[in-house]
Design a protein around this motif. Structure first.
Motif, PDB file in Angstrom:
ATOM      1  N   ALA A  87      55.663  38.852  42.579  1.00  0.00           N
ATOM      2  CA  ALA A  87      56.342  40.136  42.830  1.00  0.00           C
ATOM      3  C   ALA A  87      55.688  41.312  42.122  1.00  0.00           C
ATOM      4  O   ALA A  87      55.979  42.471  42.445  1.00  0.00           O
ATOM      5  CB  ALA A  87      57.802  40.036  42.393  1.00  0.00           C
ATOM      6  N   SER A  88      54.804  41.037  41.174  1.00  0.00           N
ATOM      7  CA  SER A  88      54.268  42.108  40.317  1.00  0.00           C
ATOM      8  C   SER A  88      53.512  43.184  41.078  1.00  0.00           C
ATOM      9  O   SER A  88      53.452  44.335  40.635  1.00  0.00           O
ATOM     10  CB  SER A  88      53.368  41.504  39.242  1.00  0.00           C
ATOM     11  OG  SER A  88      52.238  40.861  39.830  1.00  0.00           O
ATOM     12  N   LYS A  89      52.940  42.838  42.215  1.00  0.00           N
ATOM     13  CA  LYS A  89      52.122  43.806  42.949  1.00  0.00           C
ATOM     14  C   LYS A  89      52.960  44.930  43.556  1.00  0.00           C
ATOM     15  O   LYS A  89      52.433  45.969  43.909  1.00  0.00           O
ATOM     16  CB  LYS A  89      51.335  43.090  44.063  1.00  0.00           C
ATOM     17  CG  LYS A  89      50.484  41.930  43.567  1.00  0.00           C
ATOM     18  CD  LYS A  89      49.579  42.349  42.424  1.00  0.00           C
ATOM     19  CE  LYS A  89      48.862  41.163  41.813  1.00  0.00           C
ATOM     20  NZ  LYS A  89      48.061  41.526  40.642  1.00  0.00           N
ATOM     21  N   ILE A 249      54.544  42.829  34.264  1.00  0.00           N
ATOM     22  CA  ILE A 249      53.678  43.878  33.711  1.00  0.00           C
ATOM     23  C   ILE A 249      52.196  43.487  33.802  1.00  0.00           C
ATOM     24  O   ILE A 249      51.355  44.256  34.280  1.00  0.00           O
ATOM     25  CB  ILE A 249      54.056  44.192  32.256  1.00  0.00           C
ATOM     26  CG1 ILE A 249      55.450  44.844  32.206  1.00  0.00           C
ATOM     27  CG2 ILE A 249      53.024  45.110  31.613  1.00  0.00           C
ATOM     28  CD1 ILE A 249      55.970  45.082  30.810  1.00  0.00           C
ATOM     29  N   LEU A 250      51.879  42.274  33.368  1.00  0.00           N
ATOM     30  CA  LEU A 250      50.479  41.843  33.394  1.00  0.00           C
ATOM     31  C   LEU A 250      49.988  41.643  34.829  1.00  0.00           C
ATOM     32  O   LEU A 250      48.838  41.952  35.156  1.00  0.00           O
ATOM     33  CB  LEU A 250      50.312  40.557  32.587  1.00  0.00           C
ATOM     34  CG  LEU A 250      50.555  40.693  31.073  1.00  0.00           C
ATOM     35  CD1 LEU A 250      50.473  39.345  30.392  1.00  0.00           C
ATOM     36  CD2 LEU A 250      49.553  41.665  30.454  1.00  0.00           C
ATOM     37  N   GLY A 254      46.825  43.647  36.784  1.00  0.00           N
ATOM     38  CA  GLY A 254      45.735  43.041  37.543  1.00  0.00           C
ATOM     39  C   GLY A 254      44.689  42.386  36.678  1.00  0.00           C
ATOM     40  O   GLY A 254      44.460  41.184  36.762  1.00  0.00           O
ATOM     41  N   LYS A 255      44.058  43.150  35.822  1.00  0.00           N
ATOM     42  CA  LYS A 255      42.994  42.605  34.990  1.00  0.00           C
ATOM     43  C   LYS A 255      43.040  43.257  33.619  1.00  0.00           C
ATOM     44  O   LYS A 255      43.272  44.454  33.484  1.00  0.00           O
ATOM     45  CB  LYS A 255      41.632  42.844  35.642  1.00  0.00           C
ATOM     46  CG  LYS A 255      40.537  41.928  35.137  1.00  0.00           C
ATOM     47  CD  LYS A 255      39.309  41.981  36.030  1.00  0.00           C
ATOM     48  CE  LYS A 255      38.274  40.960  35.550  1.00  0.00           C
ATOM     49  NZ  LYS A 255      37.061  40.964  36.391  1.00  0.00           N
ATOM     50  N   LEU A 256      42.835  42.445  32.584  1.00  0.00           N
ATOM     51  CA  LEU A 256      42.867  42.941  31.212  1.00  0.00           C
ATOM     52  C   LEU A 256      41.853  42.150  30.393  1.00  0.00           C
ATOM     53  O   LEU A 256      42.005  40.945  30.210  1.00  0.00           O
ATOM     54  CB  LEU A 256      44.277  42.793  30.624  1.00  0.00           C
ATOM     55  CG  LEU A 256      44.518  43.306  29.213  1.00  0.00           C
ATOM     56  CD1 LEU A 256      44.374  44.823  29.170  1.00  0.00           C
ATOM     57  CD2 LEU A 256      45.915  42.893  28.731  1.00  0.00           C
ATOM     58  N   PHE A 261      44.810  38.505  36.196  1.00  0.00           N
ATOM     59  CA  PHE A 261      46.171  38.099  36.560  1.00  0.00           C
ATOM     60  C   PHE A 261      46.425  38.147  38.068  1.00  0.00           C
ATOM     61  O   PHE A 261      47.560  38.015  38.513  1.00  0.00           O
ATOM     62  CB  PHE A 261      47.182  38.985  35.831  1.00  0.00           C
ATOM     63  CG  PHE A 261      46.988  38.991  34.341  1.00  0.00           C
ATOM     64  CD1 PHE A 261      47.269  37.860  33.590  1.00  0.00           C
ATOM     65  CD2 PHE A 261      46.498  40.114  33.690  1.00  0.00           C
ATOM     66  CE1 PHE A 261      47.073  37.857  32.211  1.00  0.00           C
ATOM     67  CE2 PHE A 261      46.300  40.126  32.321  1.00  0.00           C
ATOM     68  CZ  PHE A 261      46.589  38.990  31.575  1.00  0.00           C
ATOM     69  N   ARG A 262      45.355  38.357  38.850  1.00  0.00           N
ATOM     70  CA  ARG A 262      45.503  38.353  40.305  1.00  0.00           C
ATOM     71  C   ARG A 262      45.408  36.909  40.782  1.00  0.00           C
ATOM     72  O   ARG A 262      44.332  36.391  41.079  1.00  0.00           O
ATOM     73  CB  ARG A 262      44.428  39.221  40.945  1.00  0.00           C
ATOM     74  CG  ARG A 262      44.543  40.700  40.573  1.00  0.00           C
ATOM     75  CD  ARG A 262      43.303  41.472  40.944  1.00  0.00           C
ATOM     76  NE  ARG A 262      42.144  41.012  40.178  1.00  0.00           N
ATOM     77  CZ  ARG A 262      40.958  41.599  40.223  1.00  0.00           C
ATOM     78  NH1 ARG A 262      40.761  42.659  40.988  1.00  0.00           N
ATOM     79  NH2 ARG A 262      39.951  41.134  39.507  1.00  0.00           N
TER      80      ARG A 262
END
Length: 385
Positions: A87-89, A249-250, A254-256, A261-262
């Motif tokens: 759901a994060s997107k 949140i993460l 997407g990317k950290l 996190f995709r």
């Protein structure tokens, strides 16, 4: 009895038996209604009750209950992290569109549950049972923890009320997710089309799955869930809220650094389905014996009150969200489950609507509902003192 002992000594057998029979039970259709994944809850209740009644060794019973609780926590992490990442997107857009409405729904659900519970408690001598029933009907473990911490001398009465009220609270949310669209003639397909017309839901199957990033999401969530928020209230998100927040949140980031996190949608869906089935089965297994063996007229009435409180709170949340805030049912169903702090309800909402978008409403409402449960439990105790 030897054969029975071989079975009850293996909690994994009981878990997977509950999941298997739950899947089969969930496929049975009566008209337009079926239990779906929630069938695992009912099969777990029956199997848990039957097996425990056949055991005379308290040490074995305690060991089983401890293992069932471990299953419960692990499956909760698996389910919440996967649905949160899915759901994060869309979470930024959903919160931007509905904003403060989520907070208001959480407030009205927890407030109305509090008012209803307090009113019913005035007719009973042991009013502290209803402190537990309030948290049980709204399936809130943080609410229970707050009540026990604030009134430790009444822990037995409060815990008893919670144990009696929890299962009716769970069932109310599950059934509501299936029956509200029928009662109010909601066209789920049309609701999904209206929602998706304004946002494209993330289902990219070409992405990979990074276990290092996935573990980072979970570890971060557990740590976040332990942080106390607010002086004197002792409020924290717990494992459920912490993992949900970190995954949303993460996942949205997407990317950290070295973490991506995709995640692959199909892999997350497998984690989600397995986690939910395991969660529901473990809840049933650890609650079945207590649910069936404590049944008498008094406990039946308390369970009935819990069911009434839960249904009333749900419908208040639905009516406000639908007719005052004009919210789309797909998002509103998640918000109602979040207002009830009900993970089984979230699973039922996903299943009934065939949409993970409900998680955005759940994730945005859940923290406010936890706070509401903590505050209203303290108000309840003040009124009784």
């Amino acid at each position: 009895m030897g054969g029975i002992n071989l079975i009850v000594d293996n909690p994994f057998f009981l878990l997977f038996l509950s999941m298997l029979t739950g899947i089969l039970l969930g496929k049975i259709r009566v008209g337009n209604f079926k239990l779906g994944n929630s069938g695992a809850l009912f099969s777990g209740l029956i199997i848990g009750w039957y097996i425990i009644t056949r055991i005379n060794d308290q040490e074995v019973v305690d060991s089983l209950n401890s293992t069932f609780h471990t299953f419960f926590i692990f499956s909760l992490i698996l389910f919440i992290s996967s649905v949160g990442l899915i759901a994060s997107k869309n979470i930024k857009e959903i919160v931007k569109r509905f904003g403060v409405k989520f907070m208001m729904i959480a407030f009205f659900i927890t407030f109305f549950g509090f008012i209803g519970t307090y009113f019913l408690s005035t007719f009973y001598e042991n009013k502290y049972n209803f402190i537990g029933i309030y948290s049980g009907a709204l399936t809130s473990s943080p609410g229970l923890a707050t009540a026990i911490e604030s009134a430790p001398e009444f822990q037995t009465s409060i815990t008893y009320g919670y144990s009696i009220g929890y299962i009716p609270g769970v069932l109310a949310v599950i059934f509501a997710m299936y029956f509200i669209p029928v009662i109010f003639k909601i066209d789920i397909k049309k609701e999904k089309e209206n929602l998706l017309a304004k946002s494209v839901f993330y289902k990219d199957d070409n992405t990979g799955f990074d276990f290092i990033s996935y573990m980072f999401v979970i570890i971060t969530g557990i740590l976040v869930g332990k942080i106390n928020i607010g002086a004197g209230i002792n409020f924290n998100l717990g494992i459920t809220g912490g993992v949900l927040l970190s995954s949303l949140i993460l996942g949205a980031a997407g990317k950290l650094w070295i973490f991506d996190f995709r995640m692959n949608y199909r892999v997350l869906k497998i984690f989600q389905e397995f986690g939910l089935l395991m969660f529901l089965a473990s809840v049933g297994l650890k609650s079945g014996y207590r649910t069936f063996t404590t049944l008498n007229f008094s406990t039946f009435m308390l369970m009935l009150f819990s069911l009434i409180i839960a249904f009333a709170s749900i419908f208040v949340g639905y009516l406000i969200g639908r007719y005052i805030f004009k919210m789309n049912w797909i998002i509103l169903s998640g918000a109602v489950c979040g207002g009830m702090t009900s993970t089984p309800g979230l699973g039922a909402a996903i299943d009934a609507n065939d949409s993970e978008e409900v998680v955005a409403g759940y994730g945005a409402t859940y923290p406010f509902a936890l706070l509401g449960m903590v505050v209203f439990n303290k108000v309840f105790l003040i009124l009784l003192s």
